[in-house]
Write a protein that holds these residues in place. Sequence first.
Motif, PDB file in Angstrom:
ATOM      1  N   ASN A   2      11.345  60.843  23.546  1.00  0.00           N
ATOM      2  CA  ASN A   2       9.990  60.378  23.228  1.00  0.00           C
ATOM      3  C   ASN A   2       9.284  59.950  24.506  1.00  0.00           C
ATOM      4  O   ASN A   2       9.788  59.103  25.240  1.00  0.00           O
ATOM      5  N   PHE A   3       8.123  60.519  24.724  1.00  0.00           N
ATOM      6  CA  PHE A   3       7.336  60.264  25.930  1.00  0.00           C
ATOM      7  C   PHE A   3       6.049  59.525  25.584  1.00  0.00           C
ATOM      8  O   PHE A   3       5.484  59.708  24.507  1.00  0.00           O
ATOM      9  N   TYR A   4       5.593  58.728  26.544  1.00  0.00           N
ATOM     10  CA  TYR A   4       4.298  58.064  26.442  1.00  0.00           C
ATOM     11  C   TYR A   4       3.619  58.252  27.788  1.00  0.00           C
ATOM     12  O   TYR A   4       4.242  58.078  28.839  1.00  0.00           O
ATOM     13  N   ILE A   5       2.336  58.608  27.766  1.00  0.00           N
ATOM     14  CA  ILE A   5       1.598  58.879  29.005  1.00  0.00           C
ATOM     15  C   ILE A   5       0.433  57.909  29.136  1.00  0.00           C
ATOM     16  O   ILE A   5      -0.399  57.803  28.235  1.00  0.00           O
ATOM     17  N   VAL A   6       0.390  57.201  30.276  1.00  0.00           N
ATOM     18  CA  VAL A   6      -0.721  56.310  30.593  1.00  0.00           C
ATOM     19  C   VAL A   6      -1.381  56.894  31.842  1.00  0.00           C
ATOM     20  O   VAL A   6      -0.839  56.800  32.936  1.00  0.00           O
ATOM     21  N   GLY A   7      -2.526  57.514  31.648  1.00  0.00           N
ATOM     22  CA  GLY A   7      -3.197  58.164  32.763  1.00  0.00           C
ATOM     23  C   GLY A   7      -4.643  57.757  32.861  1.00  0.00           C
ATOM     24  O   GLY A   7      -5.286  57.438  31.856  1.00  0.00           O
ATOM     25  N   LYS A   8      -5.132  57.779  34.068  1.00  0.00           N
ATOM     26  CA  LYS A   8      -6.526  57.406  34.308  1.00  0.00           C
ATOM     27  C   LYS A   8      -7.483  58.524  33.877  1.00  0.00           C
ATOM     28  O   LYS A   8      -8.597  58.266  33.447  1.00  0.00           O
ATOM     29  N   GLN A   9      -6.996  59.757  33.984  1.00  0.00           N
ATOM     30  CA  GLN A   9      -7.846  60.910  33.685  1.00  0.00           C
ATOM     31  C   GLN A   9      -7.259  61.709  32.525  1.00  0.00           C
ATOM     32  O   GLN A   9      -6.059  61.989  32.488  1.00  0.00           O
ATOM     33  N   GLN A  10      -8.115  62.106  31.599  1.00  0.00           N
ATOM     34  CA  GLN A  10      -7.674  62.896  30.444  1.00  0.00           C
ATOM     35  C   GLN A  10      -7.071  64.225  30.890  1.00  0.00           C
ATOM     36  O   GLN A  10      -6.136  64.720  30.259  1.00  0.00           O
ATOM     37  N   SER A  11      -7.557  64.796  31.970  1.00  0.00           N
ATOM     38  CA  SER A  11      -7.008  66.075  32.443  1.00  0.00           C
ATOM     39  C   SER A  11      -5.541  65.923  32.852  1.00  0.00           C
ATOM     40  O   SER A  11      -4.727  66.815  32.601  1.00  0.00           O
ATOM     41  N   THR A  12      -5.183  64.796  33.452  1.00  0.00           N
ATOM     42  CA  THR A  12      -3.790  64.529  33.828  1.00  0.00           C
ATOM     43  C   THR A  12      -2.935  64.384  32.575  1.00  0.00           C
ATOM     44  O   THR A  12      -1.831  64.932  32.492  1.00  0.00           O
ATOM     45  N   ILE A  13      -3.428  63.650  31.595  1.00  0.00           N
ATOM     46  CA  ILE A  13      -2.702  63.458  30.338  1.00  0.00           C
ATOM     47  C   ILE A  13      -2.459  64.809  29.667  1.00  0.00           C
ATOM     48  O   ILE A  13      -1.344  65.115  29.232  1.00  0.00           O
ATOM     49  N   ASN A  14      -3.488  65.646  29.596  1.00  0.00           N
ATOM     50  CA  ASN A  14      -3.359  66.961  28.960  1.00  0.00           C
ATOM     51  C   ASN A  14      -2.381  67.852  29.704  1.00  0.00           C
ATOM     52  O   ASN A  14      -1.591  68.585  29.091  1.00  0.00           O
ATOM     53  N   TYR A  15      -2.411  67.807  31.029  1.00  0.00           N
ATOM     54  CA  TYR A  15      -1.512  68.622  31.855  1.00  0.00           C
ATOM     55  C   TYR A  15      -0.058  68.220  31.610  1.00  0.00           C
ATOM     56  O   TYR A  15       0.811  69.067  31.398  1.00  0.00           O
ATOM     57  N   LEU A  16       0.217  66.911  31.602  1.00  0.00           N
ATOM     58  CA  LEU A  16       1.577  66.429  31.358  1.00  0.00           C
ATOM     59  C   LEU A  16       2.014  66.734  29.919  1.00  0.00           C
ATOM     60  O   LEU A  16       3.168  67.111  29.680  1.00  0.00           O
ATOM     61  N   ARG A  17       1.107  66.586  28.975  1.00  0.00           N
ATOM     62  CA  ARG A  17       1.420  66.891  27.569  1.00  0.00           C
ATOM     63  C   ARG A  17       1.890  68.345  27.456  1.00  0.00           C
ATOM     64  O   ARG A  17       2.894  68.634  26.800  1.00  0.00           O
ATOM     65  N   ASP A  18       1.176  69.240  28.106  1.00  0.00           N
ATOM     66  CA  ASP A  18       1.538  70.660  28.069  1.00  0.00           C
ATOM     67  C   ASP A  18       2.926  70.889  28.661  1.00  0.00           C
ATOM     68  O   ASP A  18       3.748  71.600  28.081  1.00  0.00           O
ATOM     69  N   ILE A  19       3.210  70.279  29.784  1.00  0.00           N
ATOM     70  CA  ILE A  19       4.522  70.435  30.430  1.00  0.00           C
ATOM     71  C   ILE A  19       5.632  69.905  29.529  1.00  0.00           C
ATOM     72  O   ILE A  19       6.656  70.563  29.323  1.00  0.00           O
ATOM     73  N   ILE A  20       5.442  68.736  28.984  1.00  0.00           N
ATOM     74  CA  ILE A  20       6.482  68.076  28.192  1.00  0.00           C
ATOM     75  C   ILE A  20       6.726  68.799  26.873  1.00  0.00           C
ATOM     76  O   ILE A  20       7.866  69.130  26.538  1.00  0.00           O
TER      77      ILE A  20
END
Length: 169
Positions: A2-20
Amino acid sequence: MNFYIVGKQQSTINYLRDIIERDFNNTIVGTTSDPQEAFYDVMRLSVDIMFIDLNLNRKNGIELIQQIQQNHHYPHFILLSSQPTDEEITKAYENGIDFLIRKPINKAEAKSIVKMAAQNIKMSNRIIKVLDLVSGAETNANTIIVSNKTKKKENSYAILRFLGINGGV
């Protein structure tokens, strides 16, 4: 995992979501740009690994990590930063991060780090089970006594060091 992402930019969150989610068949249990929302979410969700941006609004990532750990929650932390100073890097590792990923995020590096973090968790869980068996402690797969979690984690790292496995330390 289970992952949780805290990012300043939505683009970073989306990029990590795709990878994970695409490459590792894991679950994203939450995302936010708000550190206070992240704190409350982690207190109520089962989070194995957190991606945290160093520079957040109103609080930096290291302060968020400290706040989470002070409340007896110990997910594995992967810090994200564009240009961290040597002092910030040292402070981050001293406060329990497992890895640092520099932005812009390299997809191959992020995949590799996610894989290593997941392997470290699996290995630590196996070692904790062995320690429980050796110590004669009764265990319940659904229950972890928080006060013993830190000690078990330290014992697990000691065994990994003894075995020459550096990824868990």
